[in-house]
Design a protein around this motif. Sequence first.
Motif, PDB file in Angstrom:
ATOM      1  N   ILE A 110      43.080  29.952  37.847  1.00 53.66           N
ATOM      2  CA  ILE A 110      41.756  30.255  37.315  1.00 53.66           C
ATOM      3  C   ILE A 110      40.801  30.429  38.491  1.00 53.66           C
ATOM      4  N   ARG A 111      40.027  31.487  38.420  1.00 50.71           N
ATOM      5  CA  ARG A 111      39.089  31.773  39.505  1.00 50.71           C
ATOM      6  C   ARG A 111      37.859  32.448  38.923  1.00 50.71           C
ATOM      7  N   VAL A 112      36.705  31.958  39.324  1.00 49.68           N
ATOM      8  CA  VAL A 112      35.436  32.532  38.892  1.00 49.68           C
ATOM      9  C   VAL A 112      34.871  33.351  40.042  1.00 49.68           C
ATOM     10  N   ASN A 113      34.654  34.635  39.797  1.00 45.34           N
ATOM     11  CA  ASN A 113      34.083  35.539  40.798  1.00 45.34           C
ATOM     12  C   ASN A 113      32.607  35.751  40.483  1.00 45.34           C
ATOM     13  N   SER A 114      31.774  35.580  41.485  1.00 42.90           N
ATOM     14  CA  SER A 114      30.325  35.703  41.279  1.00 42.90           C
ATOM     15  C   SER A 114      29.766  37.041  41.734  1.00 42.90           C
ATOM     16  N   SER A 115      30.526  37.798  42.508  1.00 42.41           N
ATOM     17  CA  SER A 115      30.023  39.061  43.041  1.00 42.41           C
ATOM     18  C   SER A 115      31.020  40.176  42.740  1.00 42.41           C
ATOM     19  N   LEU A 174      36.113  36.609  35.646  1.00 38.83           N
ATOM     20  CA  LEU A 174      37.055  35.501  35.581  1.00 38.83           C
ATOM     21  C   LEU A 174      38.473  36.030  35.734  1.00 38.83           C
ATOM     22  N   ASP A 175      39.258  35.364  36.572  1.00 36.28           N
ATOM     23  CA  ASP A 175      40.682  35.664  36.729  1.00 36.28           C
ATOM     24  C   ASP A 175      41.478  34.489  36.158  1.00 36.28           C
ATOM     25  N   ASN A 197      42.664  39.569  34.810  1.00 34.88           N
ATOM     26  CA  ASN A 197      41.845  39.690  36.012  1.00 34.88           C
ATOM     27  C   ASN A 197      40.574  40.477  35.691  1.00 34.88           C
ATOM     28  N   GLY A 198      39.480  40.014  36.262  1.00 41.08           N
ATOM     29  CA  GLY A 198      38.220  40.733  36.128  1.00 41.08           C
ATOM     30  C   GLY A 198      37.591  40.647  34.760  1.00 41.08           C
ATOM     31  N   LEU A 199      37.787  39.539  34.076  1.00 41.21           N
ATOM     32  CA  LEU A 199      37.161  39.382  32.768  1.00 41.21           C
ATOM     33  C   LEU A 199      35.668  39.116  32.926  1.00 41.21           C
ATOM     34  N   GLU A 200      34.889  39.843  32.170  1.00 42.55           N
ATOM     35  CA  GLU A 200      33.444  39.645  32.233  1.00 42.55           C
ATOM     36  C   GLU A 200      33.062  38.450  31.365  1.00 42.55           C
ATOM     37  N   VAL A 201      32.463  37.484  31.988  1.00 41.53           N
ATOM     38  CA  VAL A 201      32.091  36.254  31.283  1.00 41.53           C
ATOM     39  C   VAL A 201      30.604  35.977  31.466  1.00 41.53           C
TER      40      VAL A 201
END
Length: 213
Positions: free
Chosen positions: A78-83, A88-89, A147-151
């Motif tokens: 699980i990984r949260v991407n801010s930029s 969300l991955d 990968n790359g889920l918009e949350v």
Amino acid sequence: MGSGSTHDHVAYAPLPTENVIVLPVYYQPDLRRWRRRRNLSRCLCTAAAIASLLAVLVFIFYPSDPYLQLARIHLNHIRVNSSPQPTLDLSFSLVVKVHNRDFFSLNYDSLDVSIGYRGRELGSVRSHGGRVRARGSSYVNASLKLNGLEVIHDVIYLIEDLIKGVIPFDTVTMVKGELGVLFFEIPLKAKVSCEVYVNTSNQTIVRQDCYPE
């Protein structure tokens, strides 16, 4: 010649006491009617026994849908991407238990599992078909990478769940197949929705509430 008054006494013997026996009227039984009644009673008892046996057999062998259970869900990554925007991955490993409650083997074409978070579907995965023996169970493995889920709407809730260490997921599992009964194939399907709470530290299911549909 002297005359004198003489009284002649006549002795009467008492009549013997007789017992009177009253016999009931005896009718000759109708053997034909009695035999017909006996045969009718036997037929009714036999018909009732056969009907009861058929009811029991139908109850036991009547096809029922397979039972589905999410036996294991492992949150691999699980990984949260801010930029440039919150995404969300996720990576899951799933184990689904398919239990055949019938007395005949079950052949299923595919097994579909979809995963959601707070009412929004994240993704789905389909596994290959298989065979489950009569009154047996089979465990199906599946993997899901997202990968790359918009949350954007759920990022605050996701951060709160990560801090708590437990993330609630919504899962929907569906299987379709055929039940082989002698020379016939009876189509069957099952669907179950679950609310699964996953511990992020040890990747185990804390609790799950399932509702068959």
